[in-house]
Design a protein around this motif. Sequence first.
Motif, PDB file in Angstrom:
ATOM      1  N   SER A  59       0.810  -1.218   0.000  1.00 40.11           N
ATOM      2  CA  SER A  59       0.000   0.000   0.000  1.00 40.11           C
ATOM      3  C   SER A  59       0.844   1.270   0.000  1.00 40.11           C
ATOM      4  CB  SER A  59      -0.934   0.000   1.214  1.00 40.11           C
ATOM      5  OG  SER A  59      -0.174   0.087   2.400  1.00 40.11           O
ATOM      6  N   VAL A  60       2.169   1.137  -0.068  1.00 39.84           N
ATOM      7  CA  VAL A  60       3.035   2.315  -0.086  1.00 39.84           C
ATOM      8  C   VAL A  60       2.915   2.989  -1.445  1.00 39.84           C
ATOM      9  CG1 VAL A  60       5.428   3.099   0.047  1.00 39.84           C
ATOM     10  CG2 VAL A  60       4.620   1.308   1.581  1.00 39.84           C
ATOM     11  N   LYS A  61       2.681   4.287  -1.415  1.00 43.08           N
ATOM     12  CA  LYS A  61       2.505   5.047  -2.652  1.00 43.08           C
ATOM     13  C   LYS A  61       3.859   5.603  -3.089  1.00 43.08           C
ATOM     14  CE  LYS A  61      -2.166   6.152  -1.302  1.00 43.08           C
ATOM     15  NZ  LYS A  61      -2.187   5.109  -0.297  1.00 43.08           N
ATOM     16  N   THR A  62       4.367   5.096  -4.213  1.00 44.08           N
ATOM     17  CA  THR A  62       5.680   5.510  -4.688  1.00 44.08           C
ATOM     18  C   THR A  62       5.631   6.203  -6.046  1.00 44.08           C
ATOM     19  OG1 THR A  62       6.032   3.344  -5.690  1.00 44.08           O
ATOM     20  CG2 THR A  62       6.863   3.663  -3.451  1.00 44.08           C
ATOM     21  N   SER A  63       4.543   6.074  -6.778  1.00 47.10           N
ATOM     22  CA  SER A  63       4.432   6.675  -8.109  1.00 47.10           C
ATOM     23  C   SER A  63       3.599   7.945  -8.040  1.00 47.10           C
ATOM     24  CB  SER A  63       3.766   5.694  -9.075  1.00 47.10           C
ATOM     25  OG  SER A  63       4.514   4.511  -9.153  1.00 47.10           O
ATOM     26  N   THR A  64       3.930   8.891  -8.913  1.00 43.35           N
ATOM     27  CA  THR A  64       3.176  10.139  -8.968  1.00 43.35           C
ATOM     28  C   THR A  64       2.645  10.370 -10.377  1.00 43.35           C
ATOM     29  OG1 THR A  64       5.136  11.453  -9.479  1.00 43.35           O
ATOM     30  CG2 THR A  64       4.572  11.227  -7.160  1.00 43.35           C
ATOM     31  N   ILE A  65       1.540  11.094 -10.442  1.00 46.36           N
ATOM     32  CA  ILE A  65       0.956  11.509 -11.709  1.00 46.36           C
ATOM     33  C   ILE A  65       0.781  13.017 -11.626  1.00 46.36           C
ATOM     34  CG2 ILE A  65      -1.051  11.363 -13.223  1.00 46.36           C
ATOM     35  CD1 ILE A  65      -1.581   8.588 -12.044  1.00 46.36           C
ATOM     36  N   GLY A  66       1.433  13.734 -12.507  1.00 47.27           N
ATOM     37  CA  GLY A  66       1.317  15.190 -12.503  1.00 47.27           C
ATOM     38  C   GLY A  66       0.100  15.630 -13.294  1.00 47.27           C
ATOM     39  N   VAL A  67      -0.726  16.448 -12.684  1.00 50.79           N
ATOM     40  CA  VAL A  67      -1.922  16.954 -13.354  1.00 50.79           C
ATOM     41  C   VAL A  67      -1.955  18.465 -13.172  1.00 50.79           C
ATOM     42  CG1 VAL A  67      -4.445  16.910 -13.393  1.00 50.79           C
ATOM     43  CG2 VAL A  67      -3.187  14.832 -12.872  1.00 50.79           C
ATOM     44  N   ARG A  68      -2.037  19.178 -14.251  1.00 52.14           N
ATOM     45  CA  ARG A  68      -2.136  20.640 -14.169  1.00 52.14           C
ATOM     46  C   ARG A  68      -3.606  21.035 -14.257  1.00 52.14           C
ATOM     47  NH1 ARG A  68       2.646  23.416 -14.645  1.00 52.14           N
ATOM     48  NH2 ARG A  68       4.386  22.147 -15.391  1.00 52.14           N
ATOM     49  N   VAL A  69      -4.012  21.938 -13.386  1.00 52.43           N
ATOM     50  CA  VAL A  69      -5.381  22.445 -13.381  1.00 52.43           C
ATOM     51  C   VAL A  69      -5.334  23.966 -13.312  1.00 52.43           C
ATOM     52  CG1 VAL A  69      -6.389  20.374 -12.330  1.00 52.43           C
ATOM     53  CG2 VAL A  69      -5.543  22.189 -10.873  1.00 52.43           C
ATOM     54  N   SER A  70      -6.389  24.581 -13.765  1.00 54.20           N
ATOM     55  CA  SER A  70      -6.484  26.031 -13.686  1.00 54.20           C
ATOM     56  C   SER A  70      -6.758  26.429 -12.238  1.00 54.20           C
ATOM     57  CB  SER A  70      -7.606  26.528 -14.590  1.00 54.20           C
ATOM     58  OG  SER A  70      -8.858  26.135 -14.063  1.00 54.20           O
ATOM     59  N   PRO A  71      -6.561  27.702 -11.899  1.00 52.83           N
ATOM     60  CA  PRO A  71      -6.862  28.132 -10.524  1.00 52.83           C
ATOM     61  C   PRO A  71      -8.315  27.856 -10.122  1.00 52.83           C
ATOM     62  CG  PRO A  71      -5.519  29.786 -11.621  1.00 52.83           C
ATOM     63  CD  PRO A  71      -5.899  28.769 -12.666  1.00 52.83           C
ATOM     64  N   SER A  72      -9.249  28.055 -11.050  1.00 53.42           N
ATOM     65  CA  SER A  72     -10.654  27.806 -10.694  1.00 53.42           C
ATOM     66  C   SER A  72     -10.918  26.305 -10.510  1.00 53.42           C
ATOM     67  CB  SER A  72     -11.597  28.388 -11.747  1.00 53.42           C
ATOM     68  OG  SER A  72     -11.425  27.744 -12.991  1.00 53.42           O
ATOM     69  N   GLU A  73     -10.291  25.473 -11.342  1.00 56.77           N
ATOM     70  CA  GLU A  73     -10.437  24.027 -11.171  1.00 56.77           C
ATOM     71  C   GLU A  73      -9.848  23.582  -9.837  1.00 56.77           C
ATOM     72  OE1 GLU A  73     -10.230  22.373 -15.776  1.00 56.77           O
ATOM     73  OE2 GLU A  73      -8.374  22.867 -14.725  1.00 56.77           O
ATOM     74  N   PHE A  74      -8.690  24.159  -9.475  1.00 60.32           N
ATOM     75  CA  PHE A  74      -8.066  23.796  -8.215  1.00 60.32           C
ATOM     76  C   PHE A  74      -8.963  24.170  -7.040  1.00 60.32           C
ATOM     77  CE2 PHE A  74      -5.340  24.590  -4.534  1.00 60.32           C
ATOM     78  CZ  PHE A  74      -4.769  23.340  -4.407  1.00 60.32           C
ATOM     79  N   GLU A  75      -9.567  25.342  -7.100  1.00 58.68           N
ATOM     80  CA  GLU A  75     -10.472  25.758  -6.018  1.00 58.68           C
ATOM     81  C   GLU A  75     -11.664  24.813  -5.922  1.00 58.68           C
ATOM     82  OE1 GLU A  75      -9.996  27.916  -3.562  1.00 58.68           O
ATOM     83  OE2 GLU A  75      -8.006  28.120  -4.446  1.00 58.68           O
ATOM     84  N   THR A  76     -12.192  24.397  -7.061  1.00 55.18           N
ATOM     85  CA  THR A  76     -13.312  23.447  -7.067  1.00 55.18           C
ATOM     86  C   THR A  76     -12.890  22.127  -6.446  1.00 55.18           C
ATOM     87  OG1 THR A  76     -14.233  24.465  -9.057  1.00 55.18           O
ATOM     88  CG2 THR A  76     -14.974  22.231  -8.538  1.00 55.18           C
ATOM     89  N   LEU A  77     -11.720  21.613  -6.867  1.00 59.85           N
ATOM     90  CA  LEU A  77     -11.220  20.349  -6.316  1.00 59.85           C
ATOM     91  C   LEU A  77     -10.954  20.474  -4.821  1.00 59.85           C
ATOM     92  CD1 LEU A  77      -8.724  19.285  -9.106  1.00 59.85           C
ATOM     93  CD2 LEU A  77     -10.912  18.227  -8.566  1.00 59.85           C
ATOM     94  N   ARG A  78     -10.361  21.593  -4.425  1.00 59.36           N
ATOM     95  CA  ARG A  78     -10.059  21.781  -3.009  1.00 59.36           C
ATOM     96  C   ARG A  78     -11.349  21.846  -2.188  1.00 59.36           C
ATOM     97  NH1 ARG A  78      -6.198  26.517  -0.932  1.00 59.36           N
ATOM     98  NH2 ARG A  78      -7.989  27.751  -1.507  1.00 59.36           N
ATOM     99  N   GLY A  79     -12.365  22.527  -2.735  1.00 61.36           N
ATOM    100  CA  GLY A  79     -13.649  22.604  -2.034  1.00 61.36           C
ATOM    101  C   GLY A  79     -14.292  21.241  -1.869  1.00 61.36           C
ATOM    102  N   LYS A  80     -14.265  20.433  -2.929  1.00 64.41           N
ATOM    103  CA  LYS A  80     -14.839  19.083  -2.851  1.00 64.41           C
ATOM    104  C   LYS A  80     -14.071  18.224  -1.854  1.00 64.41           C
ATOM    105  CE  LYS A  80     -16.908  18.985  -7.399  1.00 64.41           C
ATOM    106  NZ  LYS A  80     -17.182  18.188  -8.587  1.00 64.41           N
TER     107      LYS A  80
END
Length: 89
Positions: free
Chosen positions: A19-40
Amino acid sequence: MEQIPTKSKGGRPKGDPDSVKTSTIGVRVSPSEFETLRGKAEQMGMHPAQWLREAALTRRLPSPPVPAINIEQYAELARLAANLIRRHW
């Protein structure tokens, strides 16, 4: 002879290696998308990365698009079926 107590290593115990998380996936989002994701994520009491992981791995995704050749074949089958029904009546 007096035994000296040994110190425990302390710290966090090792978790399940599977269950150790060693891989990453980079995802770029706009500031408004980030705020939406952060709110959720906040509504669920999670960090945005945790919320995205849960959403991606547990939610049902929409069906993939139907290839154009299949759409053409479905239309042809519908015409043939309509002709059969007309001839039967």
